[in-house]
Design a protein around this motif. Structure first.
Motif, mmCIF file in Angstrom:
data_model
loop_
_atom_site.group_PDB
_atom_site.id
_atom_site.type_symbol
_atom_site.label_atom_id
_atom_site.label_comp_id
_atom_site.label_asym_id
_atom_site.label_seq_id
_atom_site.Cartn_x
_atom_site.Cartn_y
_atom_site.Cartn_z
ATOM 1 N N ALA A 149 0.782 -1.014 -0.081
ATOM 2 C CA ALA A 149 0.152 -0.106 -0.235
ATOM 3 C C ALA A 149 0.737 1.626 -0.404
ATOM 4 C CB ALA A 149 -1.414 -0.314 1.357
ATOM 5 N N ALA A 150 2.264 0.963 0.435
ATOM 6 C CA ALA A 150 2.736 1.704 0.349
ATOM 7 C C ALA A 150 3.093 2.965 -1.514
ATOM 8 C CB ALA A 150 4.030 2.288 0.471
ATOM 9 N N ALA A 151 2.612 2.014 -2.554
ATOM 10 C CA ALA A 151 3.237 2.428 -3.538
ATOM 11 C C ALA A 151 1.550 2.814 -4.092
ATOM 12 C CB ALA A 151 4.021 1.383 -4.656
ATOM 13 N N ALA A 152 0.448 3.252 -3.339
ATOM 14 C CA ALA A 152 -0.799 3.492 -3.988
ATOM 15 C C ALA A 152 -0.943 4.426 -4.332
ATOM 16 C CB ALA A 152 -1.531 3.298 -2.659
ATOM 17 N N LYS A 153 -0.541 5.966 -3.791
ATOM 18 C CA LYS A 153 -0.131 7.120 -4.204
ATOM 19 C C LYS A 153 0.086 7.345 -5.353
ATOM 20 C CE LYS A 153 -0.108 12.145 -2.725
ATOM 21 N NZ LYS A 153 0.227 12.515 -1.464
ATOM 22 N N ALA A 154 1.150 6.873 -5.600
ATOM 23 C CA ALA A 154 1.652 6.750 -6.583
ATOM 24 C C ALA A 154 1.420 6.099 -8.277
ATOM 25 C CB ALA A 154 3.413 6.093 -6.299
ATOM 26 N N LEU A 155 1.069 4.784 -8.168
ATOM 27 C CA LEU A 155 0.040 4.410 -9.009
ATOM 28 C C LEU A 155 -0.642 4.639 -8.928
ATOM 29 C CD1 LEU A 155 2.067 0.590 -8.528
ATOM 30 C CD2 LEU A 155 1.627 2.689 -10.117
ATOM 31 N N ALA A 156 -1.715 5.823 -8.143
ATOM 32 C CA ALA A 156 -3.482 6.187 -8.699
ATOM 33 C C ALA A 156 -3.457 6.932 -9.691
ATOM 34 C CB ALA A 156 -4.041 6.649 -7.250
ATOM 35 N N ARG A 157 -4.526 6.630 -10.311
ATOM 36 C CA ARG A 157 -4.827 7.696 -11.757
ATOM 37 C C ARG A 157 -6.414 6.918 -11.771
ATOM 38 N NH1 ARG A 157 -4.127 4.886 -17.524
ATOM 39 N NH2 ARG A 157 -6.144 4.507 -17.226
ATOM 40 N N PRO A 158 -7.196 7.774 -12.591
ATOM 41 C CA PRO A 158 -8.594 7.117 -13.229
ATOM 42 C C PRO A 158 -8.618 5.754 -14.483
ATOM 43 C CG PRO A 158 -8.198 9.542 -12.933
ATOM 44 C CD PRO A 158 -6.683 9.444 -12.968
ATOM 45 N N GLY A 159 -9.126 5.132 -13.805
ATOM 46 C CA GLY A 159 -9.212 4.017 -14.877
ATOM 47 C C GLY A 159 -8.502 2.744 -13.993
ATOM 48 N N ARG A 160 -7.332 3.224 -13.205
ATOM 49 C CA ARG A 160 -6.812 1.672 -12.434
ATOM 50 C C ARG A 160 -6.943 1.721 -11.440
ATOM 51 N NH1 ARG A 160 -0.511 3.829 -12.484
ATOM 52 N NH2 ARG A 160 -0.813 4.243 -14.396
ATOM 53 N N VAL A 161 -7.261 0.154 -11.162
ATOM 54 C CA VAL A 161 -7.699 -0.727 -10.074
ATOM 55 C C VAL A 161 -5.828 -0.819 -9.648
ATOM 56 C CG1 VAL A 161 -8.526 -2.288 -8.704
ATOM 57 C CG2 VAL A 161 -9.872 -1.415 -11.205
ATOM 58 N N VAL A 162 -5.188 -1.138 -8.268
ATOM 59 C CA VAL A 162 -4.529 -0.809 -8.240
ATOM 60 C C VAL A 162 -4.561 -2.286 -7.016
ATOM 61 C CG1 VAL A 162 -2.473 -0.564 -6.795
ATOM 62 C CG2 VAL A 162 -3.648 0.898 -8.429
ATOM 63 N N VAL A 163 -4.406 -3.306 -6.823
ATOM 64 C CA VAL A 163 -4.760 -4.421 -5.911
ATOM 65 C C VAL A 163 -3.490 -4.590 -5.381
ATOM 66 C CG1 VAL A 163 -6.216 -6.999 -5.549
ATOM 67 C CG2 VAL A 163 -6.521 -5.470 -7.123
ATOM 68 N N MET A 164 -3.767 -4.877 -3.351
ATOM 69 C CA MET A 164 -2.185 -4.932 -2.970
ATOM 70 C C MET A 164 -2.948 -4.935 -1.391
ATOM 71 S SD MET A 164 -2.239 -0.279 -2.421
ATOM 72 C CE MET A 164 -4.249 -0.730 -3.042
ATOM 73 N N PRO A 165 -2.393 -6.264 -1.641
ATOM 74 C CA PRO A 165 -2.267 -7.697 0.213
ATOM 75 C C PRO A 165 -1.880 -7.460 1.629
ATOM 76 C CG PRO A 165 -0.480 -8.331 -1.196
ATOM 77 C CD PRO A 165 -0.721 -6.711 -2.232
ATOM 78 N N ALA A 166 -0.806 -5.886 1.215
ATOM 79 C CA ALA A 166 -0.587 -5.734 2.357
ATOM 80 C C ALA A 166 -0.746 -4.341 3.117
ATOM 81 C CB ALA A 166 0.728 -6.093 2.566
ATOM 82 N N THR A 167 -0.647 -3.267 3.921
ATOM 83 C CA THR A 167 -0.467 -1.590 4.170
ATOM 84 C C THR A 167 1.156 -1.754 4.485
ATOM 85 O OG1 THR A 167 -0.800 -2.651 6.287
ATOM 86 C CG2 THR A 167 -2.548 -2.027 5.386
ATOM 87 N N GLU A 168 1.298 -0.114 4.270
ATOM 88 C CA GLU A 168 2.546 0.618 4.513
ATOM 89 C C GLU A 168 2.879 -0.458 5.520
ATOM 90 O OE1 GLU A 168 4.484 4.927 3.944
ATOM 91 O OE2 GLU A 168 2.260 4.420 3.834
ATOM 92 N N THR A 169 2.662 -1.051 6.118
ATOM 93 C CA THR A 169 3.288 -1.241 8.005
ATOM 94 C C THR A 169 4.139 -2.796 7.566
ATOM 95 O OG1 THR A 169 1.646 -1.047 9.283
ATOM 96 C CG2 THR A 169 3.127 1.114 8.447
ATOM 97 N N GLN A 170 3.364 -3.782 6.477
ATOM 98 C CA GLN A 170 2.978 -4.931 6.948
ATOM 99 C C GLN A 170 4.368 -5.679 5.979
ATOM 100 O OE1 GLN A 170 -1.583 -5.625 5.789
ATOM 101 N NE2 GLN A 170 -1.650 -5.925 8.282
ATOM 102 N N VAL A 171 4.977 -6.311 6.554
ATOM 103 C CA VAL A 171 6.943 -5.976 5.853
ATOM 104 C C VAL A 171 6.257 -7.615 5.839
ATOM 105 C CG1 VAL A 171 7.468 -4.710 7.544
ATOM 106 C CG2 VAL A 171 7.795 -6.367 8.202
ATOM 107 N N TYR A 172 6.215 -8.342 6.105
ATOM 108 C CA TYR A 172 5.968 -10.057 6.073
ATOM 109 C C TYR A 172 5.390 -10.378 4.695
ATOM 110 C CZ TYR A 172 7.266 -10.199 10.964
ATOM 111 O OH TYR A 172 8.041 -9.900 11.835
#
Length: 261
Positions: A149-172
């Motif tokens: 999720a640390a990359a969510a802001k950088a990759l967000a744009r209209p028309g794009r779905v960004v799927v992430m399995p972990a938050t920015e603080t989850q390191v495993y």
């Protein structure tokens, strides 16, 4: 003479209709990238996921071989990844769809997420820069890695779905793809009974399976799946509530990879 004119007009009309149909046909392009790893069990599990994902994209989603690139850990260098995305940028039209699927390790460094590949890592800014050349307006980006999720802001744009399995603080390392890829092809994931499985439906099934797995194992969850698809850069952990909460999820609910069972 008039008969000949009618035949000519029909031929011209048919040709125009065929050209229009060709222009309307939507193609799907996909680049699947597997990062490096040191854990033998993790590499075996990831190899199975890659095989299953390749089969799903080619046999269920009907992505043509020339539109599908799968880079295994030994071949997934930054140079090869960029080359694959550049090829999509040259071919894909605005009406087409594009999928980028990364599965592997990643780590935060200086506030930026770095995706671990052979040789130089790829950063979230690299992804953003390379993807900016892809004209397809409808895109799906899956980042199956720690701290995704640390990359969510950088990759967000209209028309794009960004799927992430972990938050920015989850390191495993997350278990996400081991559930998500099967869920895409499973009829039981089709909760609205329209004969197709959307990205949101597969995501919802995955999130619930992961929650159940941690509960059965009596472990504290180390991954929290989330989605960003409204362009604001703030992912939602319950995107299935998009109608009630006005959060992310609407675009993911409309994104269907395979036409049906």
């Amino acid at each position: 003479m008039a008969h000949g004119i009618v035949i000519t007009a029909c031929v011209v009309s048919l040709a125009i209709a065929m050209v229009a149909q060709d222009r309307l046909e939507v193609e799907t392009y996909a680049v699947v990238v597997s990062g490096v790893g040191k854990d033998p069990q993790d590499l075996v599990a990831r190899g199975q996921v890659l095989s299953d994902l390749r089969n799903y994209l080619s046999e269920k989603a009907f992505i043509k071989p020339e539109r599908l690139t799968v880079l295994a850990p030994d071949a997934a260098t930054a140079q090869e990844v960029k080359k694959a995305i550049d090829a999509v940028a040259r071919s894909a039209r605005e009406a087409d769809r594009f999928i980028l699927y990364y599965i592997g390790q990643a780590n935060l460094a200086g506030g930026s997420l770095r995706f671990n590949l052979p040789g130089p890592d790829v950063t979230q800014d690299d992804w953003t820069r390379w993807l900016s050349g892809v004209k397809a307006k409808t895109q799906l980006v899956v980042l199956d890695c720690p701290c995704a999720a640390a990359a969510a802001k950088a990759l967000a744009r209209p028309g794009r779905v960004v799927v992430m399995p972990a938050t920015e603080t989850q390191v495993y390392s997350p278990r996400f793809s081991m559930h998500f890829v099967p869920a895409l092809a499973r009829p039981q994931s089709d909760t609205n009974r329209d004969g197709r499985v959307s990205v949101l439906e597969a995501f919802t099934a995955t999130a619930r399976e992961i929650e159940q797995w941690y509960r059965q194992m009596k472990l504290l969850p180390t991954e929290t799946p989330c989605i960003e698809d409204n362009g604001d850069g703030r992912p939602s952990e319950q995107p299935w509530r998009y109608s009630q909460d006005g959060c992310d999820g609407r675009l993911a609910a409309e994104f269907v990879l395979a036409p049906g069972f």
